[in-house]
Write an enzyme that holds these catalytic residues in place. Structure first.
Site, PDB file in Angstrom:
ATOM      1  N   GLU A  92       3.388  23.442 -17.266  1.00 31.48           N
ATOM      2  CA  GLU A  92       4.250  22.434 -17.899  1.00 31.48           C
ATOM      3  C   GLU A  92       3.509  21.131 -18.170  1.00 31.48           C
ATOM      4  OE1 GLU A  92       8.487  23.968 -16.067  1.00 31.48           O
ATOM      5  OE2 GLU A  92       7.227  22.768 -14.784  1.00 31.48           O
ATOM      6  N   CYS A 105       1.770  13.686 -19.536  1.00 34.60           N
ATOM      7  CA  CYS A 105       1.403  14.131 -18.192  1.00 34.60           C
ATOM      8  C   CYS A 105       1.029  15.619 -18.288  1.00 34.60           C
ATOM      9  CB  CYS A 105       2.636  13.910 -17.317  1.00 34.60           C
ATOM     10  SG  CYS A 105       2.469  14.529 -15.659  1.00 34.60           S
ATOM     11  N   CYS A 112      -0.217  25.316  -7.419  1.00 34.90           N
ATOM     12  CA  CYS A 112      -1.073  24.401  -6.664  1.00 34.90           C
ATOM     13  C   CYS A 112      -1.279  24.950  -5.258  1.00 34.90           C
ATOM     14  CB  CYS A 112      -0.414  23.022  -6.588  1.00 34.90           C
ATOM     15  SG  CYS A 112      -1.464  21.767  -5.820  1.00 34.90           S
ATOM     16  N   CYS A 116       1.446  20.253  -0.363  1.00 33.87           N
ATOM     17  CA  CYS A 116       2.178  19.027  -0.001  1.00 33.87           C
ATOM     18  C   CYS A 116       3.641  19.406   0.222  1.00 33.87           C
ATOM     19  CB  CYS A 116       2.053  17.975  -1.106  1.00 33.87           C
ATOM     20  SG  CYS A 116       0.351  17.439  -1.371  1.00 33.87           S
ATOM     21  N   CYS A 119       6.581  18.531  -2.381  1.00 34.84           N
ATOM     22  CA  CYS A 119       6.376  18.792  -3.811  1.00 34.84           C
ATOM     23  C   CYS A 119       6.802  20.207  -4.182  1.00 34.84           C
ATOM     24  CB  CYS A 119       4.900  18.581  -4.140  1.00 34.84           C
ATOM     25  SG  CYS A 119       4.509  18.894  -5.870  1.00 34.84           S
ATOM     26  N   CYS A 335       8.118  13.595 -11.493  1.00 33.48           N
ATOM     27  CA  CYS A 335       7.017  13.890 -10.571  1.00 33.48           C
ATOM     28  C   CYS A 335       7.444  14.895  -9.519  1.00 33.48           C
ATOM     29  CB  CYS A 335       6.608  12.639  -9.812  1.00 33.48           C
ATOM     30  SG  CYS A 335       5.661  11.492 -10.751  1.00 33.48           S
TER      31      CYS A 335
HETATM   32  N1  SAH Z   1      -2.430  16.939  -7.223  1.00 34.55           N
HETATM   33  C1  SAH Z   1      -2.503  15.645  -7.828  1.00 34.55           C
HETATM   34  C2  SAH Z   1      -1.779  15.619  -9.133  1.00 34.55           C
HETATM   35  C3  SAH Z   1      -0.281  15.812  -9.026  1.00 34.55           C
HETATM   36  S1  SAH Z   1       0.370  14.303  -9.455  1.00 34.55           S
HETATM   37  C4  SAH Z   1      -2.000  14.600  -6.840  1.00 34.55           C
HETATM   38  O1  SAH Z   1      -1.560  14.962  -5.776  1.00 34.55           O
HETATM   39  O2  SAH Z   1      -2.143  13.413  -7.126  1.00 34.55           O
HETATM   40  C5  SAH Z   1       1.985  14.375  -9.030  1.00 34.55           C
HETATM   41  C6  SAH Z   1       2.394  13.136  -8.258  1.00 34.55           C
HETATM   42  O3  SAH Z   1       3.780  13.259  -7.947  1.00 34.55           O
HETATM   43  C7  SAH Z   1       1.659  13.022  -6.941  1.00 34.55           C
HETATM   44  O4  SAH Z   1       1.495  11.684  -6.567  1.00 34.55           O
HETATM   45  C8  SAH Z   1       2.642  13.718  -6.031  1.00 34.55           C
HETATM   46  O5  SAH Z   1       2.392  13.445  -4.706  1.00 34.55           O
HETATM   47  C9  SAH Z   1       3.964  13.180  -6.540  1.00 34.55           C
HETATM   48  N2  SAH Z   1       5.138  13.970  -6.180  1.00 34.55           N
HETATM   49  C10 SAH Z   1       5.192  15.248  -5.786  1.00 34.55           C
HETATM   50  N3  SAH Z   1       6.458  15.610  -5.542  1.00 34.55           N
HETATM   51  C11 SAH Z   1       7.227  14.519  -5.788  1.00 34.55           C
HETATM   52  C12 SAH Z   1       8.634  14.280  -5.755  1.00 34.55           C
HETATM   53  N4  SAH Z   1       9.490  15.224  -5.451  1.00 34.55           N
HETATM   54  N5  SAH Z   1       9.061  13.053  -6.074  1.00 34.55           N
HETATM   55  C13 SAH Z   1       8.188  12.088  -6.456  1.00 34.55           C
HETATM   56  N6  SAH Z   1       6.867  12.269  -6.534  1.00 34.55           N
HETATM   57  C14 SAH Z   1       6.400  13.471  -6.198  1.00 34.55           C
END
Ligand code: SAH
Length: 344
Positions: A92, A105, A112, A116, A119, A335
């Site tokens: 996506e 984006c 992934c 985390c 996420c 995000c």
């Molecule tokens: N792997 C990279 C790129 C992904 S960026 C990274 O970790 O930076 C996606 C961003 O959204 C990251 O900062 C991630 O931590 C954040 N993110 C993930 N799940 C989220 C959520 N449910 N709400 C808000 N931000 C989230």
């Protein structure tokens, strides 16, 4: 049988090597490369390229286009694109229009592996790395779309699915093509790579590229960060911050620090004070991210009051801080909500 070559996986120097290998001059590779990144890029549309060269290419290579699987438009104008890859994986990209500017984006991996806890993408695990043609392909596809309404893409952020620095080689290749004047011509100031903190690769990238760097920090305590982001075990917070400090001191680089506020977990006033202290004296901008809740994960968004208090503490300590307002929530384009059409 010889494997056919995907031309969009080649940087310009690689395309020149390919031309040389079939006894054609490098100048033809230049012409071909710029054709590949135009709205139409089929062999039969390359009228200024010699028939002889094209027929040689036709035998050994092919040109790919991204295949749109689904397009969803949010009430706030955000557009989520789901693309179906040749092996049926779905990735996506999200186009976020804001104040007359368009930020795209993009994803660096299908799924992934970073795990985390907050996420949604991590719940599907890693399907595979994207090829550079698939990373650049997302940008090419959306550029074509926005062109039809006389707009263009102002910024590209690697904040979609996956961890760009875990797909380092292909991310580098994609950056080279995105930045090449004859390719897509984006300046490094218009591109941001976001990482959960693969410190050695971050430092490697910072040495060779001036793209903007964003760190998904999300916790200021080692144990808490390891719990939320397992990668912290391998690359601890302390080293990550020390390296960012070094980049800031040696290169004068401003680093973007992303910090999701998770209710009752990392959002106390003490956490804010600790974050302010840890980031003291280094050139950074803090992006506070209200957590986008999903029914499949237990984390909750901090209240607006808590978020404001957290921000005030950082601002009072002299840190440039902004709250990132969520976009595209109604279509799961915000995000951490990208999961490639996953139904849990
Ligand atoms: N792997 C990279 C790129 C992904 S960026 C990274 O970790 O930076 C996606 C961003 O959204 C990251 O900062 C991630 O931590 C954040 N993110 C993930 N799940 C989220 C959520 N449910 N709400 C808000 N931000 C989230």
């Amino acid at each position: 049988m010889l494997d056919l070559i995907n031309l969009k996986n080649l940087t310009l120097p690689e395309l020149k090597e390919l031309a040389a290998s079939i006894n054609e001059p490098a100048s033809k590779a230049d012409q071909l490369f710029s054709h590949l990144y135009r709205p139409t890029s089929k062999f039969c549309q390359m009228h200024n390229i010699s028939r002889k060269f094209l027929s040689k290419l036709n035998k050994i290579s092919f040109i790919t286009e991204m295949l749109l699987h689904k397009r969803e438009i949010s009430d706030d104008g955000t557009i989520k694109y789901a693309f179906k890859l040749a092996d049926d994986n779905i990735i996506e990209s999200v186009l976020i229009p804001s104040n007359g500017r368009n930020t795209l984006c993009i994803s660096a991996q299908a799924g992934c592996a970073m795990g985390c806890k907050f996420c949604l993408t991590s719940t599907i695990g890693l399907k595979r790395n994207l090829q550079s043609s698939e990373i650049v392909g997302q940008v090419l596809f959306v550029i074509k779309e926005v062109k039809t309404i006389h707009q263009h893409i102002n910024n590209i952020v690697f904040m979609g699915m996956g961890e760009p620095l875990a797909n380092y080689e292909n991310t580098l290749k994609a950056l080279e093509i995105l930045q090449d004047e004859k390719g897509l011509g984006f300046s490094d100031r218009k591109i941001t790579i976001s990482t959960c903190g693969i410190t050695p690769k971050l430092m490697e990238l910072a040495k060779i590229s001036n793209v903007n760097l964003a760190i998904s920090l999300h916790a200021i305590d080692e144990a808490m960060r390891t719990e939320l982001m397992p990668i912290n075990k391998k690359y601890p917070l302390k080293d990550l911050l020390a390296n960012c400090r070094e980049l800031s001191a040696e290169q004068g680089r401003q680093i973007l620090i992303e910090y999701i506020l998770l209710k009752g977990i990392n959002d106390s006033e003490a956490d804010a004070a600790c974050l302010a202290k840890q980031l003291k004296g280094f050139n950074c901008k803090i992006n506070l991210i209200p957590y986008n809740e999903t029914p499949d994960l237990p984390y909750k968004q901090s209240s607006p009051e808590t978020t404001q208090k957290f921000m005030d503490i950082l601002c009072k300590s002299g840190h440039l801080t902004i709250i990132r307002h969520s976009r595209g929530n109604d279509i799961s384009a915000a995000c951490g909500q990208l999961a490639g059409q996953l139904k849990l």
